[in-house]
Every structure is written in C-alpha cells, then in structure tokens.
Enzyme design. Structure first.
Site, PDB file in Angstrom:
ATOM      1  N   CYS A   1       0.812  -1.231   0.000  1.00 29.32           N
ATOM      2  CA  CYS A   1       0.000   0.000   0.000  1.00 29.32           C
ATOM      3  C   CYS A   1       0.843   1.277   0.000  1.00 29.32           C
ATOM      4  CB  CYS A   1      -0.939   0.034   1.194  1.00 29.32           C
ATOM      5  SG  CYS A   1      -2.175  -1.259   1.131  1.00 29.32           S
TER       6      CYS A   1
ATOM      7  N   HIS B   1      -3.172   7.546   3.511  1.00 20.61           N
ATOM      8  CA  HIS B   1      -3.570   6.273   2.911  1.00 20.61           C
ATOM      9  C   HIS B   1      -4.977   5.939   3.409  1.00 20.61           C
ATOM     10  CE1 HIS B   1      -3.681   2.290   1.452  1.00 20.61           C
ATOM     11  NE2 HIS B   1      -3.435   1.687   2.604  1.00 20.61           N
TER      12      HIS B   1
ATOM     13  N   ASN C   1      -9.915   0.421   0.363  1.00 23.42           N
ATOM     14  CA  ASN C   1      -8.451   0.488   0.344  1.00 23.42           C
ATOM     15  C   ASN C   1      -7.958   0.086  -1.049  1.00 23.42           C
ATOM     16  OD1 ASN C   1      -5.717   0.139   0.602  1.00 23.42           O
ATOM     17  ND2 ASN C   1      -5.825  -1.078   2.484  1.00 23.42           N
TER      18      ASN C   1
HETATM   19  N1  ACO Z   1     -18.182  -8.624   9.127  1.00 25.86           N
HETATM   20  C1  ACO Z   1     -18.542  -8.980  10.361  1.00 25.86           C
HETATM   21  N2  ACO Z   1     -17.676  -9.403  11.285  1.00 25.86           N
HETATM   22  C2  ACO Z   1     -16.381  -9.465  10.938  1.00 25.86           C
HETATM   23  C3  ACO Z   1     -15.919  -9.115   9.655  1.00 25.86           C
HETATM   24  C4  ACO Z   1     -16.890  -8.689   8.728  1.00 25.86           C
HETATM   25  N3  ACO Z   1     -16.559  -8.315   7.477  1.00 25.86           N
HETATM   26  N4  ACO Z   1     -14.584  -9.269   9.603  1.00 25.86           N
HETATM   27  C5  ACO Z   1     -14.199  -9.698  10.824  1.00 25.86           C
HETATM   28  N5  ACO Z   1     -15.276  -9.824  11.635  1.00 25.86           N
HETATM   29  C6  ACO Z   1     -15.312 -10.244  13.029  1.00 25.86           C
HETATM   30  C7  ACO Z   1     -14.081 -11.009  13.406  1.00 25.86           C
HETATM   31  O1  ACO Z   1     -14.241 -12.368  13.071  1.00 25.86           O
HETATM   32  C8  ACO Z   1     -14.047 -10.796  14.916  1.00 25.86           C
HETATM   33  O2  ACO Z   1     -14.960 -11.686  15.498  1.00 25.86           O
HETATM   34  P1  ACO Z   1     -14.623 -12.437  16.878  1.00 25.86           P
HETATM   35  O3  ACO Z   1     -14.408 -11.345  17.889  1.00 25.86           O
HETATM   36  O4  ACO Z   1     -15.834 -13.260  17.123  1.00 25.86           O
HETATM   37  O5  ACO Z   1     -13.379 -13.223  16.593  1.00 25.86           O
HETATM   38  C9  ACO Z   1     -14.615  -9.390  15.088  1.00 25.86           C
HETATM   39  O6  ACO Z   1     -15.295  -9.095  13.858  1.00 25.86           O
HETATM   40  C10 ACO Z   1     -13.573  -8.313  15.399  1.00 25.86           C
HETATM   41  O7  ACO Z   1     -12.496  -8.404  14.490  1.00 25.86           O
HETATM   42  P2  ACO Z   1     -11.223  -7.476  14.660  1.00 25.86           P
HETATM   43  O8  ACO Z   1     -10.201  -7.907  13.652  1.00 25.86           O
HETATM   44  O9  ACO Z   1     -10.822  -7.363  16.079  1.00 25.86           O
HETATM   45  O10 ACO Z   1     -11.833  -6.026  14.243  1.00 25.86           O
HETATM   46  P3  ACO Z   1     -11.092  -4.644  14.193  1.00 25.86           P
HETATM   47  O11 ACO Z   1     -11.796  -3.661  15.024  1.00 25.86           O
HETATM   48  O12 ACO Z   1      -9.600  -4.766  14.363  1.00 25.86           O
HETATM   49  O13 ACO Z   1     -11.329  -4.190  12.657  1.00 25.86           O
HETATM   50  C11 ACO Z   1     -10.181  -4.210  10.523  1.00 25.86           C
HETATM   51  C12 ACO Z   1     -10.921  -5.019  11.605  1.00 25.86           C
HETATM   52  C13 ACO Z   1     -11.177  -3.271   9.877  1.00 25.86           C
HETATM   53  C14 ACO Z   1      -9.628  -5.191   9.514  1.00 25.86           C
HETATM   54  C15 ACO Z   1      -9.027  -3.412  11.160  1.00 25.86           C
HETATM   55  O14 ACO Z   1      -8.305  -4.231  12.025  1.00 25.86           O
HETATM   56  C16 ACO Z   1      -8.089  -2.785  10.149  1.00 25.86           C
HETATM   57  O15 ACO Z   1      -8.444  -1.896   9.424  1.00 25.86           O
HETATM   58  N6  ACO Z   1      -6.806  -3.206  10.155  1.00 25.86           N
HETATM   59  C17 ACO Z   1      -5.775  -2.554   9.363  1.00 25.86           C
HETATM   60  C18 ACO Z   1      -5.878  -2.784   7.887  1.00 25.86           C
HETATM   61  C19 ACO Z   1      -4.750  -2.018   7.201  1.00 25.86           C
HETATM   62  O16 ACO Z   1      -4.449  -0.895   7.518  1.00 25.86           O
HETATM   63  N7  ACO Z   1      -4.054  -2.654   6.279  1.00 25.86           N
HETATM   64  C20 ACO Z   1      -2.855  -2.000   5.742  1.00 25.86           C
HETATM   65  C21 ACO Z   1      -2.854  -1.791   4.367  1.00 25.86           C
HETATM   66  S1  ACO Z   1      -3.356  -3.182   3.395  1.00 25.86           S
HETATM   67  C22 ACO Z   1      -2.036  -3.599   2.283  1.00 25.86           C
HETATM   68  O17 ACO Z   1      -0.936  -3.197   2.438  1.00 25.86           O
HETATM   69  C23 ACO Z   1      -2.345  -4.572   1.161  1.00 25.86           C
END
Ligand code: ACO
Length: 324
Positions: A114, A251, A281
């Site tokens: 990214c 980003h 993203n």
């Molecule tokens: N819908 C419903 N529930 C979901 C979904 C979904 N799409 N996806 C995950 N969940 C559930 C999970 O299974 C988990 O359930 P559990 O507690 O029963 O295990 C719960 O939701 C919470 O999941 P978390 O991962 O803790 O949620 P979080 O608040 O961290 O948000 C997210 C997730 C949006 C992915 C966040 O962590 C994020 O944005 N991370 C960074 C992403 C990023 O910046 N990437 C960098 C660039 S990408 C690249 O370089 C290619």
C-alpha cells in the site's frame, strides 16, 4: 540553485463497477453496520472483466499529463507503484510507457504494497533533485480485488481498485520538501499474499492460492504507531509545528487509522482528505486518488502544505511533505 520536484498535474481513474456493503452482505456473513463502524467503507470500485492494472494506470496518467500540460515525449522517468502488476514481467511501468508512446525513457515498478506510491514518489523526487531527470510520471495503480478470497469476510470487505498519478517537474520553487520511508520485514506474516515464483502459485502448495491474508487488529495497532512516528519525524526534519500542515492526505485503509493520525496532528477532519468511504483500500492507488480528488474539487490550492502518508504490507510505511 536548489532543484525541487514539483507536482505539475494530478490524475486518477476508478473502474465503473461499484460494489456496495449491501452487495457484500449477500456474499459473506457481514453487515453494512459492521463494515462502516470498523473501517468507514461504504462502497468500492472493482476492475471490469479483462481490465488490467496497466489499463487503469494509463487512464490516470493521461489525466495527470493533461493537467500538467506535459506530452509523452517529455517524460524521462515512469514509476508505477503496484503490488498487482499485469505480469511478473515486463513491469507495469513498461506497459504504460508503451501505451503512452514515451518509448526510451526509464520505466520500472516499485512494490511496497500500500505504500507503493509514496516509495515511487520518493525515488522520482531523488532523480529530479539530483538533476538526472526534469519530468517524471509517478503512478499508484492496483487491482487488488483480483486477489481477494471472496469468502473471507476479514479481507474482502476492505479493498477496492483504482489508480492515481502525478507528473513531477523540476522547479526552482519549492515542491516536495522531504520524504521519509521505512520497512519492517519481520512482520511479513501479518499482512501478505504468500504465493510467487519461489513459493509456488497453486492452491495447497505451501500456502493457499493467490489471496490477501491479514491479521487485521495487529496490523491496525502497528499502523497507528508507525504513522504517528513518521509524521513526527517529518515535522521534526522540517522544523515545523504540527499546526503548519494545511492538508493531510492519508492512505485510505481505515477511517479510524486516519482519525488517529489527524488527532496526532491536532487537525480537524475538515482538513483531512477522506475517500475511504467511496474507494475502500485501493493500496498504492489510494494516496494519489485522494490527492487528485482534493486538487480537482478545489480543496487543495497552490502554495499549501500537504502531508502525504501510507502504510502497507511488508510492513512498509512513509510520508512526504510538499508545497503544492
Ligand atoms: N463482518 C462482520 N464481522 C467481521 C468481519 C466482517 N466483514 N470481519 C471480521 N469480523 C469479526 C471477526 O471475526 C471478529 O470476530 P470475533 O471477535 O468473534 O473473533 C470481530 O469481527 C472483530 O475483528 P477485529 O479484527 O478485532 O476487528 P477490528 O476492530 O480490528 O477491525 C479491521 C478489523 C477493519 C480489519 C481493522 O483491524 C483494520 O483496518 N486493520 C488494518 C488494515 C490495514 O491498515 N491494512 C494496511 C494496508 S493493506 C495492504 O498493504 C495490502
């Protein structure tokens, strides 16, 4: 005389097809409420059948060249930030060069996930500052949705496709003031697509298929800290107070990460360019897409101070401070 790399024009391209959160509710066990509250994303664009990363890159490049009033024959360097190239080789930059009719100039891809656009911008800035080239085209282009597992709700709701581009020109007036790049390869397993020539491409071979694998919450925490740190580094390197920045162009991975960086800078969200709700993203495409939207909407004005930042797989991250 000091030479600066100045943004002479910006451009972007988004594919026609739009996928909403409601559409995703039909594919995986998710909800619009979950996606919006966790990421800020409401919809994203998807590459069409047969459409490629280089197709999108060319469209964005043409718009940036038109805005800059630059002809293909003037380009001396083309860099494409991408982690979703059309082929392993030739590079996407070579495909773009051919389509633009800029044959002969240097052209290569930069893969920093990214952060690819920021890494490419940094390389082009060095070429211009050193006097090696006068005009460069830097593109961030991705079709990341082609390598998503559409049954994995952890990842498939987060990404979109698109491209953005800038034309940089050598100028005696200030343009890019500083760039700051970092990487931490020890965190590779938290966000990766572990297939390739050495690892193999086939399902079941070492790792399963071409798909993005992410431990979202760990990536989130690391990203917030890394971006805080690189923003501080950038301000310190330029002897600037955080209130000096006119626009933050971050980003677009997650609205909560963007808000955390804005808070660090004590910036109201009105001074932050946000496109994540519409684009998702788009990886390397995200920063130049947001920049182009900010420029074309008239928000960003000539002479203003912009802070660009990105974080991605690798991990990689970086920032650029520039006077537009
Ligand atoms: N819908 C419903 N529930 C979901 C979904 C979904 N799409 N996806 C995950 N969940 C559930 C999970 O299974 C988990 O359930 P559990 O507690 O029963 O295990 C719960 O939701 C919470 O999941 P978390 O991962 O803790 O949620 P979080 O608040 O961290 O948000 C997210 C997730 C949006 C992915 C966040 O962590 C994020 O944005 N991370 C960074 C992403 C990023 O910046 N990437 C960098 C660039 S990408 C690249 O370089 C290619």
């Amino acid at each position: 005389m000091t030479i600066f790399a100045r943004i002479a024009g910006t451009g972007s391209y988004l594919p026609e097809k739009v996928l909403t959160n409601a559409d995703l509710e039909k594919l995986v066990d998710t909800s619009d409420e979950w996606i919006v509250s966790r990421s800020g994303i409401r919809e994203r664009h998807l590459v069409g059948d047969g459409q490629t990363t280089s197709d999108m890159a060319v469209e964005a490049a043409k718009k940036a060249m038109e805005a800059a009033g630059v002809d293909a024959s003037e380009l001396e360097l083309i860099i494409v930030g991408t982690t979703t190239p059309d082929f392993i080789f030739p590079s996407t930059a070579c495909l773009v060069q051919n389509r633009l009719g800029a044959l002969g100039c240097a052209a290569f891809d930069v893969n920093a996930a990214c952060s690819g656009f920021l890494f490419g911008l940094t390389v082009a800035d060095k070429f211009i500052r050193s006097g090696s080239v006068k005009t460069a085209l830097v593109i961030g282009a991705e079709s990341l949705t082609r390598m998503l597992d559409w049954s994995d709700r952890n990842t498939c709701v987060l990404f979109g496709d698109g491209a953005g581009a800038v034309v940089l020109k050598a100028d005696s007036e200030t343009g890019i003031l500083s760039t700051h790049l970092h990487a931490d390869g020890s965190k590779k397993d938290l966000l990766h697509c572990p297939v390739g020539v050495s690892a193999g491409f086939n399902e079941g071979e070492k790792n399963a298929g071409v798909r993005v694998l992410m431990t979202g919450s760990d990536v989130f925490k690391y990203a917030v800290k890394a971006l805080d740190s690189v923003v501080e580094e950038t301000l310190a390197a330029n002897g600037l107070d955080r209130h000096a920045i006119d626009w933050l162009i971050p980003h677009q991975a997650n609205l909560r990460i963007i808000e955390a960086t804005a808070k660090r800078l004590d910036m109201p969200m009105e001074r932050v360019i946000v496109t994540v709700h519409k684009h998702g993203n788009t990886s390397s495409g995200s920063v130049p897409l947001a920049l182009d939207e900010a420029v074309r909407s008239g928000k960003v004005q000539r002479g203003q101070l912009l802070l660009l930042e990105a974080f991605g797989g690798g991990f990689t991250w970086g920032a650029a401070l520039l006077r537009y």
